[in-house]
Write a protein that holds these residues in place. Structure first.
Motif, PDB file in Angstrom:
ATOM      1  N   LEU A 180     -21.953  14.773  25.829  1.00 11.02           N
ATOM      2  CA  LEU A 180     -21.472  13.528  26.405  1.00 11.02           C
ATOM      3  C   LEU A 180     -21.907  12.342  25.551  1.00 11.02           C
ATOM      4  CD1 LEU A 180     -20.119  11.862  28.578  1.00 11.02           C
ATOM      5  CD2 LEU A 180     -22.219  12.018  29.941  1.00 11.02           C
ATOM      6  N   TYR A 181     -23.159  12.349  25.127  1.00 11.30           N
ATOM      7  CA  TYR A 181     -23.665  11.273  24.274  1.00 11.30           C
ATOM      8  C   TYR A 181     -22.849  11.174  22.986  1.00 11.30           C
ATOM      9  CZ  TYR A 181     -26.887   8.717  21.202  1.00 11.30           C
ATOM     10  OH  TYR A 181     -27.440   7.818  20.315  1.00 11.30           O
ATOM     11  N   ASP A 182     -22.553  12.324  22.382  1.00 11.99           N
ATOM     12  CA  ASP A 182     -21.816  12.345  21.125  1.00 11.99           C
ATOM     13  C   ASP A 182     -20.388  11.832  21.281  1.00 11.99           C
ATOM     14  OD1 ASP A 182     -23.949  13.314  19.698  1.00 11.99           O
ATOM     15  OD2 ASP A 182     -23.282  15.404  19.720  1.00 11.99           O
ATOM     16  N   VAL A 183     -19.700  12.306  22.317  1.00  9.85           N
ATOM     17  CA  VAL A 183     -18.302  11.911  22.463  1.00  9.85           C
ATOM     18  C   VAL A 183     -18.187  10.441  22.839  1.00  9.85           C
ATOM     19  CG1 VAL A 183     -17.969  12.454  24.924  1.00  9.85           C
ATOM     20  CG2 VAL A 183     -16.064  12.723  23.331  1.00  9.85           C
ATOM     21  N   LEU A 184     -19.139   9.931  23.613  1.00 11.06           N
ATOM     22  CA  LEU A 184     -19.123   8.503  23.941  1.00 11.06           C
ATOM     23  C   LEU A 184     -19.424   7.658  22.707  1.00 11.06           C
ATOM     24  CD1 LEU A 184     -20.932   8.500  27.408  1.00 11.06           C
ATOM     25  CD2 LEU A 184     -18.555   7.863  26.973  1.00 11.06           C
ATOM     26  N   GLY A 185     -20.425   8.063  21.952  1.00  9.93           N
ATOM     27  CA  GLY A 185     -20.770   7.310  20.748  1.00  9.93           C
ATOM     28  C   GLY A 185     -19.623   7.259  19.767  1.00  9.93           C
ATOM     29  N   TYR A 186     -18.943   8.372  19.593  1.00 12.18           N
ATOM     30  CA  TYR A 186     -17.808   8.415  18.674  1.00 12.18           C
ATOM     31  C   TYR A 186     -16.634   7.592  19.201  1.00 12.18           C
ATOM     32  CZ  TYR A 186     -13.972  10.107  15.826  1.00 12.18           C
ATOM     33  OH  TYR A 186     -12.876  10.161  14.989  1.00 12.18           O
ATOM     34  N   SER A 187     -16.253   7.839  20.446  1.00  8.73           N
ATOM     35  CA  SER A 187     -15.065   7.190  21.003  1.00  8.73           C
ATOM     36  C   SER A 187     -15.232   5.687  21.123  1.00  8.73           C
ATOM     37  CB  SER A 187     -14.737   7.792  22.374  1.00  8.73           C
ATOM     38  OG  SER A 187     -14.508   9.177  22.286  1.00  8.73           O
ATOM     39  N   LEU A 188     -16.396   5.254  21.613  1.00  2.90           N
ATOM     40  CA  LEU A 188     -16.640   3.820  21.744  1.00  2.90           C
ATOM     41  C   LEU A 188     -16.597   3.140  20.385  1.00  2.90           C
ATOM     42  CD1 LEU A 188     -19.501   3.959  24.379  1.00  2.90           C
ATOM     43  CD2 LEU A 188     -17.379   2.683  24.668  1.00  2.90           C
ATOM     44  N   ARG A 189     -17.195   3.770  19.394  1.00  6.99           N
ATOM     45  CA  ARG A 189     -17.192   3.175  18.050  1.00  6.99           C
ATOM     46  C   ARG A 189     -15.774   2.986  17.539  1.00  6.99           C
ATOM     47  NH1 ARG A 189     -19.174   7.239  14.296  1.00  6.99           N
ATOM     48  NH2 ARG A 189     -16.983   7.640  13.815  1.00  6.99           N
ATOM     49  N   GLU A 190     -14.937   4.006  17.687  1.00  5.91           N
ATOM     50  CA  GLU A 190     -13.586   3.915  17.158  1.00  5.91           C
ATOM     51  C   GLU A 190     -12.741   2.907  17.928  1.00  5.91           C
ATOM     52  OE1 GLU A 190     -12.536   5.263  14.293  1.00  5.91           O
ATOM     53  OE2 GLU A 190     -14.634   5.886  14.115  1.00  5.91           O
ATOM     54  N   VAL A 191     -12.927   2.839  19.244  1.00  4.71           N
ATOM     55  CA  VAL A 191     -12.182   1.865  20.047  1.00  4.71           C
ATOM     56  C   VAL A 191     -12.602   0.444  19.683  1.00  4.71           C
ATOM     57  CG1 VAL A 191     -11.881   0.968  22.383  1.00  4.71           C
ATOM     58  CG2 VAL A 191     -11.692   3.423  21.960  1.00  4.71           C
ATOM     59  N   PHE A 192     -13.910   0.204  19.564  1.00  3.26           N
ATOM     60  CA  PHE A 192     -14.391  -1.133  19.215  1.00  3.26           C
ATOM     61  C   PHE A 192     -13.995  -1.503  17.785  1.00  3.26           C
ATOM     62  CE2 PHE A 192     -18.189  -1.240  22.415  1.00  3.26           C
ATOM     63  CZ  PHE A 192     -17.283  -1.099  23.455  1.00  3.26           C
ATOM     64  N   ARG A 193     -14.089  -0.534  16.883  1.00  7.03           N
ATOM     65  CA  ARG A 193     -13.664  -0.789  15.501  1.00  7.03           C
ATOM     66  C   ARG A 193     -12.208  -1.226  15.456  1.00  7.03           C
ATOM     67  NH1 ARG A 193     -14.302   3.781  11.142  1.00  7.03           N
ATOM     68  NH2 ARG A 193     -13.351   2.127   9.898  1.00  7.03           N
ATOM     69  N   ASN A 194     -11.398  -0.589  16.268  1.00  8.48           N
ATOM     70  CA  ASN A 194      -9.977  -0.897  16.269  1.00  8.48           C
ATOM     71  C   ASN A 194      -9.723  -2.368  16.597  1.00  8.48           C
ATOM     72  OD1 ASN A 194      -7.202   0.400  16.162  1.00  8.48           O
ATOM     73  ND2 ASN A 194      -7.086  -0.599  18.154  1.00  8.48           N
ATOM     74  N   SER A 195     -10.495  -2.898  17.541  1.00  8.69           N
ATOM     75  CA  SER A 195     -10.336  -4.316  17.896  1.00  8.69           C
ATOM     76  C   SER A 195     -10.801  -5.222  16.769  1.00  8.69           C
ATOM     77  CB  SER A 195     -11.115  -4.623  19.174  1.00  8.69           C
ATOM     78  OG  SER A 195     -10.535  -4.013  20.300  1.00  8.69           O
ATOM     79  N   PHE A 196     -12.005  -4.976  16.263  1.00 10.86           N
ATOM     80  CA  PHE A 196     -12.569  -5.861  15.252  1.00 10.86           C
ATOM     81  C   PHE A 196     -11.825  -5.785  13.920  1.00 10.86           C
ATOM     82  CE2 PHE A 196     -16.887  -5.537  17.538  1.00 10.86           C
ATOM     83  CZ  PHE A 196     -16.646  -6.703  18.241  1.00 10.86           C
ATOM     84  N   GLU A 197     -11.376  -4.600  13.545  1.00  9.97           N
ATOM     85  CA  GLU A 197     -10.774  -4.426  12.230  1.00  9.97           C
ATOM     86  C   GLU A 197      -9.270  -4.690  12.211  1.00  9.97           C
ATOM     87  OE1 GLU A 197     -11.763  -0.625  10.640  1.00  9.97           O
ATOM     88  OE2 GLU A 197     -13.918  -0.886  10.919  1.00  9.97           O
ATOM     89  N   HIS A 198      -8.599  -4.526  13.352  1.00 10.48           N
ATOM     90  CA  HIS A 198      -7.140  -4.638  13.358  1.00 10.48           C
ATOM     91  C   HIS A 198      -6.610  -5.717  14.293  1.00 10.48           C
ATOM     92  CE1 HIS A 198      -6.924  -0.919  11.060  1.00 10.48           C
ATOM     93  NE2 HIS A 198      -7.751  -0.371  11.932  1.00 10.48           N
ATOM     94  N   GLY A 199      -7.416  -6.156  15.255  1.00 17.39           N
ATOM     95  CA  GLY A 199      -6.905  -7.071  16.269  1.00 17.39           C
ATOM     96  C   GLY A 199      -7.022  -8.538  15.943  1.00 17.39           C
TER      97      GLY A 199
END
Length: 344
Positions: A151-170
């Protein structure tokens, strides 16, 4: 126009939420809008974030429109989670004020500048600083990094990619998020949104991915090797845009859960076996990741599986360049910055 009165949704299924978000646009023509709150309704992270963000946008876009919540004390949970603060009202707790626990995180605003916590951080890449922040979020929900490692791993990965998407593309420096863990059903939901340029305009930076419809852009964005920046020179040997972030995240979510993305006038929900499209209205981008904790499995194995499938899909996508996933989009945090073992 004169006063208008509407009822806050008493159901929070996706169809109802997206229709309400679309209907709110009509009330920009009015001088006063009264929102009647129900005595009881279940609002998960996505519902709170979607409705709160849309009402905030409505108030910001139409400063002469007076919005009034009637019976807002009937739902103290919304007050506690920072919902009304997000809407732009001085009522209840402020965003991020509730202390949270191993079962929830209140609506919280994260500014990109706040990732820099000490002077040496100025020399670190934004994505590394972001990983540090999402690791903390993941730890709150997983409670124990080792006992609940998947659970820790999948949250860390998913949250990072979702947040990256906003900062890098939005084209935005601010995001909002909220999360909840239900131990009795063993499910986790987190949602994140921004008021950036949206998926269609973000993809449009790449001449290969310019769409006239939000629906087409959303569906393309969920495919591997699709990004508005894959054609640009790499700025980092570790972090670059390979277009795999949303693809890998939605595959992880659909491994027993579901994934929702909404931008502009379109939204998509993907489950292990279905894909549903909705017409709605949302400025920027909002996402939801629902996870069935019992079906996550070893995240490294799942990422490797999805990576190979993604390569085959990417080879068929015109304009993707068939770039392999970036190392950082596929590896978990501990793979490149191992955490100390207990007692070490």
């Amino acid at each position: 126009m004169p006063n208008a009165r509407i009822s806050f949704p008493t159901k929070t299924d996706l169809a109802t939420l997206f229709e309400f978000a679309r209907d709110l646009d009509y009330y920009t023509q009015h001088d006063r809008l009264i929102i009647d709150m129900p005595n009881k309704v279940f609002c998960g992270p996505f519902a709170m974030l979607l409705l709160g963000a849309k009402i905030k946008y409505l108030k910001d876009k139409c400063p002469n429109l007076q919005v009034i919540f009637n019976n807002w004390d009937s739902l103290p949970y919304l007050s506690h989670m920072g919902f009304y603060d997000l809407c732009g009202f001085d009522h209840g707790k402020m965003m991020g004020q509730a202390s949270g626990n191993s079962r929830y995180l209140p609506i919280t605003q994260l500014e990109e500048k706040d990732l820099v916590e000490k002077p040496i951080d100025e020399y670190e890449e934004m994505q590394d600083l972001l990983q540090r922040s999402v690791d903390r979020i993941a730890l709150v929900l997983a409670h124990d990094q080792y006992e609940n490692q998947d659970l820790y791993d999948v949250l860390g990965y998913s949250l990072r990619e979702v947040f990256r998407n906003s900062f890098e593309h939005g084209d935005t420096s601010s995001i909002y998020y909220c999360a909840q863990y239900w131990p009795t059903s063993n499910k986790v939901e987190f949602a994140a949104c921004d008021f950036g340029i949206g998926v269609r305009k973000g993809l449009g930076r790449n001449p290969n991915f310019r769409f006239k419809k939000d629906k087409d852009a959303l569906e393309c964005a969920l495919l591997p090797s699709v990004s508005g920046r894959t054609h640009e020179p790499r700025r980092s040997s570790n972090w670059f845009n390979s277009g795999y972030g949303l693809y890998m995240t939605n595959r992880l979510a659909r491994n027993g859960g579901n994934f929702v993305i909404c931008s502009g006038n379109s939204a998509i929900c993907m489950t292990p076996k279905t894909k549903s499209n909705f017409v709605t209205s949302f400025p920027g981008t909002i996402l939801r990741v629902n996870l069935n904790v019992g079906q996550i499995g070893r995240v490294q194995d799942r990422l490797a599986e999805f990576r190979e499938e993604g390569k085959m899909i990417a080879a068929k996508i015109k304009g993707s360049g068939n770039r392999p996933p970036s190392a950082m989009s596929l590896l978990l945090r501990r793979d490149y910055a191992p955490s100390p073992r207990r007692g070490g």
